[in-house]
Design an enzyme around this catalytic site. Structure first.
Site, PDB file in Angstrom:
ATOM      1  N   ALA A   1       0.821  -1.079  -0.085  1.00  0.00           N
ATOM      2  CA  ALA A   1       0.044   0.092  -0.192  1.00  0.00           C
ATOM      3  C   ALA A   1       0.871   1.391   0.323  1.00  0.00           C
ATOM      4  O   ALA A   1       1.939   1.352   0.339  1.00  0.00           O
ATOM      5  CB  ALA A   1      -1.076   0.154   0.960  1.00  0.00           C
TER       6      ALA A   1
ATOM      7  N   GLU B   1       4.384  -5.049   7.370  1.00  0.00           N
ATOM      8  CA  GLU B   1       3.156  -3.882   7.287  1.00  0.00           C
ATOM      9  C   GLU B   1       3.380  -4.210   9.733  1.00  0.00           C
ATOM     10  O   GLU B   1       3.134  -2.767   9.816  1.00  0.00           O
ATOM     11  CB  GLU B   1       1.852  -4.371   7.964  1.00  0.00           C
ATOM     12  CG  GLU B   1       1.556  -4.240   6.915  1.00  0.00           C
ATOM     13  CD  GLU B   1       1.616  -5.453   5.818  1.00  0.00           C
ATOM     14  OE1 GLU B   1       2.589  -6.873   6.108  1.00  0.00           O
ATOM     15  OE2 GLU B   1       0.375  -4.906   4.367  1.00  0.00           O
TER      16      GLU B   1
ATOM     17  N   GLY C   1       0.832  -4.838   0.529  1.00  0.00           N
ATOM     18  CA  GLY C   1      -0.827  -4.805   0.250  1.00  0.00           C
ATOM     19  C   GLY C   1      -0.085  -5.167  -1.375  1.00  0.00           C
ATOM     20  O   GLY C   1      -1.200  -5.819  -2.197  1.00  0.00           O
TER      21      GLY C   1
ATOM     22  N   GLU D   1      -0.907  -9.104  -1.241  1.00  0.00           N
ATOM     23  CA  GLU D   1      -2.334  -9.426  -0.658  1.00  0.00           C
ATOM     24  C   GLU D   1      -2.476  -9.349  -1.890  1.00  0.00           C
ATOM     25  O   GLU D   1      -3.862 -10.248  -2.079  1.00  0.00           O
ATOM     26  CB  GLU D   1      -2.769  -8.259   0.205  1.00  0.00           C
ATOM     27  CG  GLU D   1      -2.169  -8.299   1.624  1.00  0.00           C
ATOM     28  CD  GLU D   1      -2.321  -7.033   2.415  1.00  0.00           C
ATOM     29  OE1 GLU D   1      -2.111  -6.167   2.471  1.00  0.00           O
ATOM     30  OE2 GLU D   1      -2.937  -7.428   3.327  1.00  0.00           O
TER      31      GLU D   1
END
Ligand code: COA
Length: 256
Positions: free
Chosen positions: A66, A134, A111, A114
């Protein structure tokens, strides 16, 4: 349909989505995530598309996570909303009736990992690297990494990777069942296109049914998706999150 942060193209029966933020290692900002979702939805009724391939631009990254610069000042509510929106994008991919292949050309972190895990099939280039870093930012994963990593590789190894933030290479990912095969970077797209050619010879409706059935296998056992959204949101008002994101922007190790 025109996009700002992704490129789309069709090659025979394959619809290719390329994340186009090479100078940010294809980090997924909110716009990119929504564009990926729109692109996947845009071909669902297109009978000429028999497979979707998601990849990153350049030679270094599929997606490095992200976009950290975007959420550093978020509130708990904004954090939870970011997570819920991310889940919605990942669920759209997972529930696509057309198979989605992640063509992983380098870093697939946070992300990005993911995103790869939401795809139905993952093909790795030799330079692929996977990880969920993270907790270095004072956050749990927020785009369903805590759930899909467990589904893919089992609780023990998933917890090890989530808690240590160790990266794994393509060979380790293959051994763990995270990816289906490893190919050279040059062969990555051709291999994915060949797989879409195979899908094209099969029944469209039966393929959609298989995807639905396999997804449903996990549905009754996954309250953790909601837990992740709430835990991700809560992290946004912690001192560790402020230190973690500051350390990233200052290119130093966090001091927790
Ligand atoms: N969000 C925002 N920007 C990111 C990013 C992310 N997740 N990952 C990389 N970038 C940016 C860097 O800030 C840098 O931008 P700059 O040139 O404007 O400073 C650029 O992409 C190149 O990254 P850089 O860190 O210089 O490359 P590197 O080869 O030294 O390191 C990584 C590569 C992947 C190890 C490193 O970028 C990294 O740790 N990224 C974050 C991974 C992460 O924590 N992901 C989870 C986010 S929730």
């Amino acid at each position: 349909m025109s996009f700002n942060t992704i490129l789309t193209s069709q090659e025979n029966n394959a619809f290719i989505i390329t994340i186009n933020r090479e100078n940010k290692l294809n980090a997924l900002n909110r716009e990119t995530l929504q564009e990926i979702k729109s692109a996947v939805l845009s071909v669902q009724d297109n009978k000429s598309v028999r497979g979707i391939i998601i990849t990153g631009s350049g030679l270094k990254a599929f997606a490095a996570g992200a976009d950290i610069s975007e959420f550093a000042s978020y509130s708990i509510q904004q954090g939870a909303q970011l997570s819920a929106d991310g889940h919605s994008v990942m669920n759209t991919i997972e529930n696509s009736a057309i198979p989605v292949i992640a063509a992983i050309n380098g870093y697939s972190l946070g992300g990005g990992c993911e995103l790869a895990m939401a795809c139905h099939i993952r093909i790795a280039a030799e330079n692929a690297k996977f990880g969920q870093p993270e907790v270095n930012l004072g956050l749990p994963p927020g785009y369903a990494g805590t759930q899909r990593l467990v589904q893919l590789i089992g609780k023990g190894k998933a917890l090890e990777l989530l808690l240590t933030t160790d990266f794994i290479n393509a060979t380790q990912a293959l051994e763990l069942g995270m990816v289906s095969k490893i190919v050279t970077l040059e062969q990555l797209l051709p291999t994915c296109l060949e797989m879409v050619d195979v899908f094209s010879t099969k029944s469209l409706s039966a393929i959609a049914s298989v995807i639905k059935c396999v997804n449903d296998h996990f549905k009754s056992t996954t309250p953790g998706f909601e837990t992740e959204i709430s835990e991700f949101g809560k992290a946004f008002q912690t001192e560790d999150f402020i230190e973690g994101t500051l350390a990233f922007s200052e290119k130093r190790k966090p001091n927790f």
